[in-house]
Motif scaffolding. Structure first.
Motif, PDB file in Angstrom:
ATOM      1  N   ASP A   4      20.890  11.394 -59.210  1.00  0.00           N
ATOM      2  CA  ASP A   4      21.730  12.576 -59.328  1.00  0.00           C
ATOM      3  C   ASP A   4      21.036  13.604 -60.215  1.00  0.00           C
ATOM      4  O   ASP A   4      20.686  13.301 -61.361  1.00  0.00           O
ATOM      5  N   PRO A   5      20.791  14.840 -59.714  1.00  0.00           N
ATOM      6  CA  PRO A   5      20.103  15.858 -60.528  1.00  0.00           C
ATOM      7  C   PRO A   5      20.793  16.137 -61.853  1.00  0.00           C
ATOM      8  O   PRO A   5      20.150  16.537 -62.821  1.00  0.00           O
ATOM      9  N   GLU A   6      22.113  15.919 -61.902  1.00  0.00           N
ATOM     10  CA  GLU A   6      22.850  16.214 -63.123  1.00  0.00           C
ATOM     11  C   GLU A   6      22.485  15.263 -64.258  1.00  0.00           C
ATOM     12  O   GLU A   6      22.779  15.539 -65.424  1.00  0.00           O
ATOM     13  N   THR A   7      21.853  14.121 -63.927  1.00  0.00           N
ATOM     14  CA  THR A   7      21.482  13.162 -64.971  1.00  0.00           C
ATOM     15  C   THR A   7      20.205  13.577 -65.693  1.00  0.00           C
ATOM     16  O   THR A   7      19.824  12.956 -66.676  1.00  0.00           O
ATOM     17  N   ILE A   8      19.509  14.613 -65.182  1.00  0.00           N
ATOM     18  CA  ILE A   8      18.294  15.112 -65.843  1.00  0.00           C
ATOM     19  C   ILE A   8      18.488  16.604 -66.086  1.00  0.00           C
ATOM     20  O   ILE A   8      17.905  17.445 -65.398  1.00  0.00           O
ATOM     21  N   PRO A   9      19.305  16.979 -67.053  1.00  0.00           N
ATOM     22  CA  PRO A   9      19.655  18.395 -67.223  1.00  0.00           C
ATOM     23  C   PRO A   9      18.483  19.275 -67.626  1.00  0.00           C
ATOM     24  O   PRO A   9      18.507  20.480 -67.384  1.00  0.00           O
ATOM     25  N   ASP A  10      17.453  18.696 -68.234  1.00  0.00           N
ATOM     26  CA  ASP A  10      16.339  19.509 -68.719  1.00  0.00           C
ATOM     27  C   ASP A  10      15.164  19.555 -67.744  1.00  0.00           C
ATOM     28  O   ASP A  10      14.062  19.966 -68.123  1.00  0.00           O
ATOM     29  N   ALA A  11      15.378  19.139 -66.505  1.00  0.00           N
ATOM     30  CA  ALA A  11      14.296  19.164 -65.519  1.00  0.00           C
ATOM     31  C   ALA A  11      14.282  20.492 -64.782  1.00  0.00           C
ATOM     32  O   ALA A  11      15.332  21.079 -64.515  1.00  0.00           O
ATOM     33  N   PRO A  12      13.101  20.995 -64.421  1.00  0.00           N
ATOM     34  CA  PRO A  12      13.056  22.188 -63.562  1.00  0.00           C
ATOM     35  C   PRO A  12      13.754  21.910 -62.240  1.00  0.00           C
ATOM     36  O   PRO A  12      13.758  20.766 -61.762  1.00  0.00           O
ATOM     37  N   PRO A  13      14.359  22.906 -61.628  1.00  0.00           N
ATOM     38  CA  PRO A  13      15.024  22.694 -60.338  1.00  0.00           C
ATOM     39  C   PRO A  13      14.053  22.140 -59.298  1.00  0.00           C
ATOM     40  O   PRO A  13      12.857  22.449 -59.309  1.00  0.00           O
ATOM     41  N   ILE A  14      14.575  21.325 -58.389  1.00  0.00           N
ATOM     42  CA  ILE A  14      13.745  20.766 -57.326  1.00  0.00           C
ATOM     43  C   ILE A  14      13.140  21.898 -56.500  1.00  0.00           C
ATOM     44  O   ILE A  14      13.826  22.825 -56.083  1.00  0.00           O
ATOM     45  N   GLY A  15      11.839  21.814 -56.273  1.00  0.00           N
ATOM     46  CA  GLY A  15      11.147  22.823 -55.486  1.00  0.00           C
ATOM     47  C   GLY A  15      10.778  24.075 -56.241  1.00  0.00           C
ATOM     48  O   GLY A  15      10.216  25.009 -55.652  1.00  0.00           O
ATOM     49  N   SER A  16      11.058  24.116 -57.553  1.00  0.00           N
ATOM     50  CA  SER A  16      10.794  25.349 -58.309  1.00  0.00           C
ATOM     51  C   SER A  16       9.333  25.493 -58.708  1.00  0.00           C
ATOM     52  O   SER A  16       8.904  26.582 -59.086  1.00  0.00           O
ATOM     53  N   ILE A  17       8.551  24.410 -58.650  1.00  0.00           N
ATOM     54  CA  ILE A  17       7.113  24.483 -58.935  1.00  0.00           C
ATOM     55  C   ILE A  17       6.384  24.228 -57.618  1.00  0.00           C
ATOM     56  O   ILE A  17       6.415  23.124 -57.078  1.00  0.00           O
ATOM     57  N   ASP A  18       5.746  25.253 -57.101  1.00  0.00           N
ATOM     58  CA  ASP A  18       5.083  25.126 -55.807  1.00  0.00           C
ATOM     59  C   ASP A  18       3.857  24.224 -55.870  1.00  0.00           C
ATOM     60  O   ASP A  18       3.605  23.456 -54.940  1.00  0.00           O
ATOM     61  N   LEU A  19       3.081  24.337 -56.937  1.00  0.00           N
ATOM     62  CA  LEU A  19       1.800  23.641 -57.000  1.00  0.00           C
ATOM     63  C   LEU A  19       1.453  23.323 -58.442  1.00  0.00           C
ATOM     64  O   LEU A  19       1.619  24.164 -59.321  1.00  0.00           O
ATOM     65  N   ALA A  20       0.992  22.092 -58.679  1.00  0.00           N
ATOM     66  CA  ALA A  20       0.527  21.673 -60.009  1.00  0.00           C
ATOM     67  C   ALA A  20      -0.892  21.154 -59.872  1.00  0.00           C
ATOM     68  O   ALA A  20      -1.134  20.122 -59.243  1.00  0.00           O
ATOM     69  N   VAL A  21      -1.843  21.875 -60.467  1.00  0.00           N
ATOM     70  CA  VAL A  21      -3.267  21.573 -60.332  1.00  0.00           C
ATOM     71  C   VAL A  21      -3.833  21.177 -61.685  1.00  0.00           C
ATOM     72  O   VAL A  21      -3.613  21.881 -62.678  1.00  0.00           O
ATOM     73  N   ASP A  22      -4.554  20.073 -61.723  1.00  0.00           N
ATOM     74  CA  ASP A  22      -5.262  19.670 -62.937  1.00  0.00           C
ATOM     75  C   ASP A  22      -6.715  20.112 -62.808  1.00  0.00           C
ATOM     76  O   ASP A  22      -7.435  19.678 -61.906  1.00  0.00           O
ATOM     77  N   ALA A  23      -7.161  21.006 -63.702  1.00  0.00           N
ATOM     78  CA  ALA A  23      -8.516  21.555 -63.618  1.00  0.00           C
ATOM     79  C   ALA A  23      -9.569  20.670 -64.271  1.00  0.00           C
ATOM     80  O   ALA A  23     -10.759  20.985 -64.198  1.00  0.00           O
ATOM     81  N   THR A  24      -9.179  19.564 -64.876  1.00  0.00           N
ATOM     82  CA  THR A  24     -10.122  18.725 -65.619  1.00  0.00           C
ATOM     83  C   THR A  24     -11.312  18.318 -64.755  1.00  0.00           C
ATOM     84  O   THR A  24     -11.157  17.737 -63.671  1.00  0.00           O
ATOM     85  N   ASP A  25     -12.506  18.666 -65.229  1.00  0.00           N
ATOM     86  CA  ASP A  25     -13.784  18.303 -64.595  1.00  0.00           C
ATOM     87  C   ASP A  25     -13.953  18.876 -63.187  1.00  0.00           C
ATOM     88  O   ASP A  25     -14.864  18.454 -62.457  1.00  0.00           O
ATOM     89  N   ARG A  26     -13.136  19.823 -62.795  1.00  0.00           N
ATOM     90  CA  ARG A  26     -13.245  20.373 -61.441  1.00  0.00           C
ATOM     91  C   ARG A  26     -13.955  21.719 -61.471  1.00  0.00           C
ATOM     92  O   ARG A  26     -13.822  22.496 -62.418  1.00  0.00           O
ATOM     93  N   SER A  27     -14.683  21.999 -60.401  1.00  0.00           N
ATOM     94  CA  SER A  27     -15.391  23.275 -60.296  1.00  0.00           C
ATOM     95  C   SER A  27     -14.408  24.387 -59.948  1.00  0.00           C
ATOM     96  O   SER A  27     -13.287  24.141 -59.470  1.00  0.00           O
ATOM     97  N   THR A  28     -14.852  25.609 -60.172  1.00  0.00           N
ATOM     98  CA  THR A  28     -14.029  26.764 -59.818  1.00  0.00           C
ATOM     99  C   THR A  28     -13.747  26.786 -58.324  1.00  0.00           C
ATOM    100  O   THR A  28     -12.624  27.063 -57.891  1.00  0.00           O
TER     101      THR A  28
END
Length: 559
Positions: free
Chosen positions: A293-317
């Motif tokens: 239930d989404p209500e059990t995690i009140p401090d979470a960003p809304p579902i679908g609100s972050i389109d993309l999460a990229v980790d740049a560690t050791d990656r080229s441009t």
């Protein structure tokens, strides 16, 4: 392999043992059919509601030669009945005999939804052999925003009972981006309406492929491409997340704050701040978020609100740029010629770029990927979370300089908009400029780098970053308000002219009351500076009066 509309071999019609149509499904391979749980449940004993079915349904492979009928049952562990608040409703069936041939439903993760045209093929009671319906995707809706709303025309075929389980096909690409579903409660009949809302409303919903993959992870191997969240965000958490940071991220990506760019120093991978960033990315993902239930995690960003999460560690441009472009489905687009900035052209509306200073080429990544996106953030209303492992004063100062330059350009655009609007409209908001002040602060920061201790310099830099983003957000907001006021004036002017032409066409130009009403509205609009509130009311009174006269004449003619 993508097939032409009308020749798809994957649609399935599902029936109960008595031949009654239950709904639809889609063949994913020669043995498995995806459908809604409520479709299968309708063939069984109502007293077993919610329990994993043991009964058989009949799958008519209507896309295959001869329309063969094959018995099918729910695959063990692949049953997600609808929850009381309208989540889940997914089932995977196994055919007793293989489907003759493919290709099968080409599931794809969805990149953006707004106004995308889609096509569905379902089996309403009145058209047992099936009918196509076109619709447009609007936005996220339902509990936890797990579903996507669809609007079809209110005339002609519509999504209705018999469509549940149908593939939702992107009309442009031919890819399946979701599955038709609904648990709409019709109070008049006191029963669930599956597959659509009230007849004639044109309203229905789909479960996107990402949510389906979250419930049925075994299907991920059949879906090309990567999840919107890089694997490094998904590692098991031993460190509790910093709840203050998690709340800040929930507000930021939930658009409760006006900032476009947020810079965070995570310090090290095991810090509670780093844990909060990772948790925010996972909890916002339809594919990765736990089924709770989404209500059990009140401090979470809304579902679908972050389109993309990229980790740049050791990656080229190049690698990071390609990851952003591939997310937007641009890997094979014609715009990928050498030297073309794909990342800037196809930026998601909300993105995390994690550990920028740990990239293989941090300076190049900043200048070629991050800064172009940051430059677009105010005008496109993007949300960008940029994280650094260390304080990274030189990198962040470069980023800040770009932000201050963007602020200066935005303030100049706002001043131009003000001069244009103030010539015709009253009460145009003025912008209090901040670019010069912040440019001076930036110069002081650079000068202090050699003489100020690291902690003090980092605090000053963070303070200036926040002030710059607030100033940028405010400047863009004021610019939009100014433009909207002038646009409203132009729209009212055009509307008044159109109704004047209608009055002339219907021989109403000499009507004394209409003439007085028209001159009142015209004078209010053309007397600078225009009082928009009064002018809008006067235009509305005139247009309503013209409509009343025209409709009355049509009624009198019996037309």
């Amino acid at each position: 392999m993508i097939v032409s509309l009308g020749t798809e071999p994957w649609p399935v019609r599902l029936r109960d043992q008595h031949g009654g149509v239950l709904g639809a499904g889609m063949a994913l391979d020669d043995r498995h059919v995806l459908t809604c749980a409520h479709v299968v449940a309708a063939a069984g004993d109502p007293s077993h509601a919610g329990a994993e079915p043991t009964w058989t349904v009949l799958a008519d492979l209507v896309g295959q030669p001869g329309d063969p009928t094959v018995p099918a049952q729910v695959v063990a562990g692949c049953w997600w009945p609808p929850t009381s608040d309208g989540r889940d409703d997914i089932a995977l069936l196994e055919l007793a005999a293989p489907a003759p041939h493919g290709p099968f439903a080409p599931l794809r993760r969805m990149r953006g939804t707004w106004d995308r045209r889609v096509v569905m093929y379902g089996f309403p009671e009145t058209v047992v052999h099936g009918v196509y319906v076109e619709a447009r995707l609007t936005g996220r809706s339902g509990a936890g925003r797990e579903r996507v709303e669809m609007i079809s025309a209110t005339t002609g075929p519509q999504v209705s009972p018999g469509f549940s389980g149908s593939a939702v096909v992107d009309a442009q690409t031919g890819h399946v981006v979701g599955m038709v579903v609904s648990t709409y409660r019709d109070g008049g009949r006191n029963q669930d309406v599956a597959g659509g809302a009230d007849p004639g409303s044109g309203l229905s919903w789909m479960i996107p492929v990402e949510t389906i993959l979250g419930r049925l992870p075994r299907l991920r191997a059949q879906v090309p491409g990567e999840s919107s969240v890089d694997p490094s965000f998904r590692s098991a958490e031993d460190t509790p997340a910093n709840q203050g940071v998690l709340r800040q991220l929930a507000d930021f990506f939930g658009r409760l704050s006006s900032d476009n760019v947020l810079v965070i120093v995570v310090d090290h991978r095991e810090s509670d701040v780093a844990a909060a960033v990772r948790q925010a990315a996972v909890l916002s993902s339809r594919e990765l978020r736990p089924s709770i239930d989404p209500e059990t995690i009140p401090d979470a960003p809304p579902i679908g609100s972050i389109d993309l999460a990229v980790d740049a560690t050791d990656r080229s441009t190049k690698d990071v740029s390609r990851r952003i472009a591939d997310w937007a489905g641009q890997a094979d687009a014609a715009s990928t010629a050498p030297g073309h900035d794909r990342a800037a052209d196809t930026a998601p509306r909300s993105i995390i770029i994690n550990n920028i200073d740990e990239a293989a080429e941090p300076e190049t990544l900043l200048s070629e990927v991050v800064l172009p996106l940051v430059g677009e953030a105010p005008t496109r209303d993007l949300r960008m979370l940029l994280t650094f492992r260390g304080e990274s004063i030189p990198l962040r100062t470069t980023l800040l300089a770009s932000r201050v330059a963007s602020l200066q350009a935005t303030e100049e655009a706002t001043r131009r908009a003000y001069r244009s609007a103030a010539a015709v409209v009253a009460d145009v908001p003025r912008l209090q400029p901040r670019a010069t002040e912040l440019r001076i602060q930036l110069t002081k920061l650079r000068a202090a780098a050699a003489t100020t201790d690291g902690d003090t310099l980092a605090a000053l830099l963070a303070s200036t970053e926040r002030a710059t983003d607030r100033a940028l957000s405010n400047a863009e907001s004021v610019r939009r308000e100014i433009v909207a006021r002038e646009d409203l004036w132009s729209e009212l002017h055009g509307r008044l002219g159109a109704y004047r032409a209608m009055a002339v066409q219907h021989r109403l130009a000499e009507d004394p009351a209409l003439g007085t009403s028209y001159r009142r509205a015209y004078d209010l609009l053309l007397t600078a500076p225009c009082d928009l509130v009064a002018a809008e009311a006067a235009v509305r009174r005139y247009t309503e009066a013209v409509s009343h006269h025209v409709d009355g004449r049509r009624g009198g003619d019996g037309s």
